[in-house]
Design a protein around this motif. Structure first.
Motif, PDB file in Angstrom:
ATOM      1  N   ASP A  57      51.260  68.175  33.689  1.00 26.58           N
ATOM      2  CA  ASP A  57      52.282  68.123  34.732  1.00 26.58           C
ATOM      3  C   ASP A  57      53.578  67.468  34.279  1.00 26.58           C
ATOM      4  O   ASP A  57      54.629  67.711  34.868  1.00 26.58           O
ATOM      5  CB  ASP A  57      51.741  67.393  35.960  1.00 26.58           C
ATOM      6  N   SER A  58      53.526  66.642  33.239  1.00 26.57           N
ATOM      7  CA  SER A  58      54.743  66.027  32.721  1.00 26.57           C
ATOM      8  C   SER A  58      55.523  66.989  31.838  1.00 26.57           C
ATOM      9  O   SER A  58      56.667  66.721  31.476  1.00 26.57           O
ATOM     10  CB  SER A  58      54.392  64.771  31.919  1.00 26.57           C
ATOM     11  N   SER A  61      56.119  72.736  34.623  1.00 22.72           N
ATOM     12  CA  SER A  61      56.191  73.142  36.021  1.00 22.72           C
ATOM     13  C   SER A  61      56.378  74.659  36.002  1.00 22.72           C
ATOM     14  O   SER A  61      56.589  75.246  34.932  1.00 22.72           O
ATOM     15  CB  SER A  61      57.394  72.481  36.693  1.00 22.72           C
ATOM     16  N   LEU A  93      56.300  63.434  41.511  1.00 26.98           N
ATOM     17  CA  LEU A  93      56.686  63.316  40.104  1.00 26.98           C
ATOM     18  C   LEU A  93      57.763  62.256  39.931  1.00 26.98           C
ATOM     19  O   LEU A  93      57.723  61.458  38.978  1.00 26.98           O
ATOM     20  CB  LEU A  93      57.183  64.675  39.589  1.00 26.98           C
ATOM     21  N   GLY A 301      58.362  65.489  33.917  1.00 29.51           N
ATOM     22  CA  GLY A 301      57.896  64.104  33.850  1.00 29.51           C
ATOM     23  C   GLY A 301      58.979  63.059  33.886  1.00 29.51           C
ATOM     24  O   GLY A 301      58.691  61.866  34.000  1.00 29.51           O
TER      25      GLY A 301
END
Length: 378
Positions: A57-58, A61, A93, A301
């Motif tokens: 997720d960092s 997307s 985030l 991130g």
């Protein structure tokens, strides 16, 4: 010939090498970097560079997966991440990026566990993958083996082009007394899309994964910049040795299968252009980039990097790691670079290294001469 050494009277072990322990040797014939091709092909798909965006997720997307696809790489969305658990994860985030860096990261770990405690929503998987597909790039999503059986039909129905089964370690023969494990060979056989599976860190487990019909095998175990698997579980296989071992498994599998080629993909411990060079020199076909892309100013991130294992509800094995922000994604990958430490213009560094060594094609570059060198920080 063996490189086993005696650890003590009752134990011997093989000597293994990290990417820091090896270096590429220049050749007598050099090439023009403009003549170097970084084209990578897997199954029916062709990419302008051998780069996969890590399903973290960092890093990825839907927007950055699209951006990476347009730049010539393959973005893989984590289908168990915040983007498939929350309608709009951007405030989360931002909150995670804003957390103070405590001495042991406890606050960040707890907040990550809370954020990832929300259930995975099938409709969000469909929505996120549709967003990537509408952009006209190759669509790829990743699930862990534990959740593949539950969500793979949703993933396929959403029109995924490449399916990634990714875990800290994945075996072809998982045994459990509490539940029916995923039969990888049967599962891959029944799918209509190519599957990349891993991680694997040794010759035998990788050979078994190749026999399942996988198009690619991810090489790595706890070697990424955000993982603490080595400290939490005592398990680590240095990447140079792991890649070379699995490249040999690929060669033997080609003989065994009558020529079927399985891609070896380095996943973990590859963060700079020099490390990309050495991973490919050891026999990898492509690399998964996590921290290297998390440094982009447009990465989700916000200068911080973490993996799914950092939010494990029972045994977190990773930290939210500060990697900073270097440049926009395009500059990180294609330049022009403004950093002398191998963190920008990654593909320019790879092209120049290949040219200096006398190679213009990635497959040929796997034959380059390497040396074992003392680990040193420059």
């Amino acid at each position: 010939m063996t490189n086993q050494i005696e650890i003590g009277r009752g134990k011997r072990g093989r000597r293994a090498f990290s990417l820091d322990d090896v270096s590429v040797v220049p050749a007598r014939r050099t090439r023009d970097p403009k003549d170097v091709s970084l084209t990578w092909r897997i199954d029916a798909y062709t990419f302008e560079m051998p780069v996969i965006g890590a399903p973290m997720d960092s890093v990825m997307s839907p927007e950055t997966a699209i951006a990476l696809g347009r730049l010539g790489g393959l973005g893989v969305l984590n289908l168990e991440g915040l983007w498939t658990r929350h309608e709009d994860p951007r405030p989360l985030l931002e909150e995670i990026a804003a957390l103070e860096a405590g001495p042991d990261g406890t606050e960040a770990t707890r907040r990550l566990q809370e954020a990832y405690a929300a259930p995975i929503r099938a409709e969000l998987i469909t929505e996120r993958l549709a967003q990537i597909r509408e952009a006209g790039v190759v669509v790829a999503g990743s699930l862990t083996p534990q959740n593949t059986q539950e969500f793979y039909k949703t993933v396929l129905a959403a029109g995924v082009d490449l399916f990634v089964i990714r875990g800290t370690t994945v075996s072809a023969e998982h045994v459990s007394s509490s539940h029916e494990p995923l039969d990888l060979k049967q599962f891959i056989y029944e799918l209509d899309v190519p599957v990349i599976v891993g991680g694997a860190a040794g010759y035998t487990p990788a050979l078994h994964l190749m026999r399942t019909g996988a198009a690619g095998v991810l090489v790595g175990f706890g070697g990424g910049s955000s993982t603490t698997t080595r400290r939490a579980m005592g398990i680590r296989v240095p990447m140079a040795t792991a890649i070379a071992d699995i490249a040999e498994a690929r060669r033997d599998y080609m003989d065994e299968s009558g020529g079927r080629y399985v891609h070896v993909i380095a996943d973990g411990g590859v963060s700079t252009s020099g490390e990309i060079v050495k991973a490919l020199a050891m026999g990898a076909d492509a690399v998964v980039l996590g921290a290297a892309l998390a440094r982009a100013t447009d990465a989700p991130g916000g200068g911080w990097h973490w993996g799914l294992e950092a939010a494990h509800p029972e045994l977190p094995r990773g930290h939210r790691t500060h990697v900073g922000q270097v440049a926009p994604l395009e500059e990180v990958l294609w330049g022009p670079g403004h950093h002398a430490d191998g963190t920008s213009n990654l593909m320019g560094g790879l092209k120049r290294a290949m040219a200096t060594s006398g190679y213009t094609e990635l497959k040929d570059f796997q034959k380059v001469e390497v040396l074992v060198t003392p680990t040193q920080t420059v």
